[in-house]
Scaffold this motif. Sequence first.
Motif, short mmCIF file in Angstrom:
data_model
loop_
_atom_site.label_atom_id
_atom_site.label_comp_id
_atom_site.label_asym_id
_atom_site.label_seq_id
_atom_site.Cartn_x
_atom_site.Cartn_y
_atom_site.Cartn_z
N TYR A 9 0.81 -1.17 -0.04
CA TYR A 9 0.05 0.00 0.06
C TYR A 9 0.62 1.20 0.07
O TYR A 9 1.98 1.34 0.73
CB TYR A 9 -1.06 0.24 1.14
N VAL A 10 0.35 2.42 -0.66
CA VAL A 10 1.15 3.63 -0.71
C VAL A 10 -0.03 4.54 -0.03
O VAL A 10 -1.01 4.63 -0.68
CB VAL A 10 1.46 4.01 -1.99
N GLU A 11 0.22 5.42 0.91
CA GLU A 11 -0.68 6.15 1.64
C GLU A 11 -0.31 7.54 1.46
O GLU A 11 1.07 7.81 1.51
CB GLU A 11 -0.74 6.03 3.08
N ASN A 12 -0.70 8.43 0.97
CA ASN A 12 -0.59 9.83 0.67
C ASN A 12 -1.28 10.83 1.49
O ASN A 12 -2.62 10.91 1.37
CB ASN A 12 -0.83 9.91 -0.85
N ASN A 13 -0.66 11.61 2.44
CA ASN A 13 -1.36 12.89 2.98
C ASN A 13 -0.37 13.66 2.84
O ASN A 13 -0.13 14.55 4.08
CB ASN A 13 -1.28 12.34 4.55
N THR A 14 0.21 13.97 1.75
CA THR A 14 1.29 15.11 1.64
C THR A 14 0.47 16.44 1.39
O THR A 14 1.25 17.61 1.47
CB THR A 14 1.94 14.90 0.42
N ALA B 93 4.04 8.15 -7.82
CA ALA B 93 5.04 7.36 -7.10
C ALA B 93 5.77 6.35 -8.11
O ALA B 93 4.88 5.58 -8.48
CB ALA B 93 4.77 6.92 -5.74
N SER B 94 6.72 6.68 -8.37
CA SER B 94 7.56 5.49 -8.98
C SER B 94 7.89 4.30 -8.16
O SER B 94 8.52 4.43 -6.79
CB SER B 94 8.91 6.02 -9.63
N LEU B 95 7.64 3.05 -8.47
CA LEU B 95 8.32 1.99 -7.82
C LEU B 95 9.30 1.27 -8.16
O LEU B 95 9.63 1.19 -9.43
CB LEU B 95 6.74 0.82 -7.81
N SER B 96 10.13 0.67 -7.34
CA SER B 96 11.18 0.01 -7.54
C SER B 96 11.74 -0.90 -6.78
O SER B 96 11.68 -0.81 -5.59
CB SER B 96 12.70 1.20 -7.90
N ILE B 97 12.89 -1.59 -7.09
CA ILE B 97 13.39 -2.88 -6.18
C ILE B 97 15.04 -2.18 -5.82
O ILE B 97 15.63 -2.12 -6.89
CB ILE B 97 13.68 -4.12 -6.97
N VAL C 96 3.25 -2.74 -13.86
CA VAL C 96 3.23 -1.36 -13.25
C VAL C 96 4.67 -0.82 -12.85
O VAL C 96 5.48 -1.91 -12.18
CB VAL C 96 2.07 -0.87 -12.41
N SER C 97 4.98 0.21 -13.08
CA SER C 97 6.24 0.96 -12.52
C SER C 97 5.94 2.18 -11.68
O SER C 97 6.65 2.57 -10.87
CB SER C 97 7.24 1.27 -13.62
N GLN C 98 4.47 2.78 -11.76
CA GLN C 98 4.42 4.00 -11.14
C GLN C 98 2.76 3.58 -10.56
O GLN C 98 1.94 2.71 -11.00
CB GLN C 98 4.12 5.14 -11.86
N ILE C 99 2.55 4.40 -9.43
CA ILE C 99 1.06 4.36 -9.05
C ILE C 99 0.60 5.78 -8.51
O ILE C 99 1.46 6.37 -7.93
CB ILE C 99 0.99 3.49 -7.76
N HIS C 100 -0.36 6.16 -9.11
CA HIS C 100 -1.17 7.56 -8.70
C HIS C 100 -2.06 7.36 -7.43
O HIS C 100 -2.88 6.62 -7.41
CB HIS C 100 -2.23 7.88 -9.94
N VAL C 101 -1.69 8.25 -6.47
CA VAL C 101 -2.52 8.42 -5.28
C VAL C 101 -2.77 9.87 -4.99
O VAL C 101 -2.12 10.52 -4.79
CB VAL C 101 -1.39 7.97 -4.29
N GLN C 102 -4.07 10.09 -4.78
CA GLN C 102 -4.65 11.26 -4.57
C GLN C 102 -4.43 11.46 -3.03
O GLN C 102 -4.35 10.49 -2.38
CB GLN C 102 -6.31 11.11 -4.79
N ASP C 103 -4.49 12.81 -2.67
CA ASP C 103 -4.13 13.38 -1.27
C ASP C 103 -5.27 12.66 -0.47
O ASP C 103 -6.51 12.81 -0.80
CB ASP C 103 -4.27 14.88 -1.38
N GLY C 104 -4.97 12.32 0.68
CA GLY C 104 -5.89 11.87 1.62
C GLY C 104 -6.18 10.41 1.48
O GLY C 104 -7.40 9.93 2.16
N THR C 105 -5.68 9.56 0.63
CA THR C 105 -6.31 8.14 0.29
C THR C 105 -4.85 7.49 0.26
O THR C 105 -3.84 7.85 0.44
CB THR C 105 -6.77 8.15 -1.09
N GLU C 106 -5.21 6.15 0.07
CA GLU C 106 -4.21 5.00 -0.07
C GLU C 106 -4.62 4.35 -1.29
O GLU C 106 -5.44 4.21 -1.55
CB GLU C 106 -3.85 4.29 0.94
#
Length: 206
Positions: A56-61, A67-71, A89-99
């Motif tokens: 999970y990616v949580e965004n409260n910025t 966000a770019s994902l990598s190993i 996928v290699s990126q994920i879009h996360v809106q503010d206040g969500t995950e």
Amino acid sequence: MKKRVFSMTAAIMLLFLTAVAPLTSMTASAASGFELYTTYPGISVEAGETQSITMYVENNTGSNVDASLSIVSMPDDWTCYFTGDSTTVSQIHVQDGTEESFTFYAVVPEDTTEGTYTIEVQAVTDTGVSDTQTLSLTVEEIEYGQSSLDVDYPEQEGASGTSFSFDATIHQQQRGGSDLQSVREDERRLAGELHAEQRIHPGGEH
């Protein structure tokens, strides 16, 4: 005397900063409102299998992020990748206040020896904020206990030289577990392989 006191004070301050620096680094992502995590960071796997882990990616910025994902690191000869909605996928879009969630996959080579292996996954936003999640995968060898064989028709009759067909089910008990694994073998030719009792009558008479 003043020089000695100054030197001791400087040494104490340096020691304090050295101790605080790791804590500052650990809380940086949380303070920024951006976090990468998984519910189960430590799991057991088997050699030769492909293991999936929901992350999970949580965004409260305060703003939407990509966000770019990598190993960052993984064991030699392992294959790792990310998917979302059944697509790599290699990126994920996360809106503010969500995950948002994605799936991490690790392909464990068949010749992997027992032990615990670590993988570091990182997510970096388009504004430069990042977080890293360490995964611990313990490779264990499954030991099997006693096995049993059930045959649908243990007794059949026929003339000498007749071939017989059996439906057989193999039950295998994993040592230390309670689950039975059953393997269905449909119409397996068992002439000479299963020592089922056969009453043979000359000339095919019953």
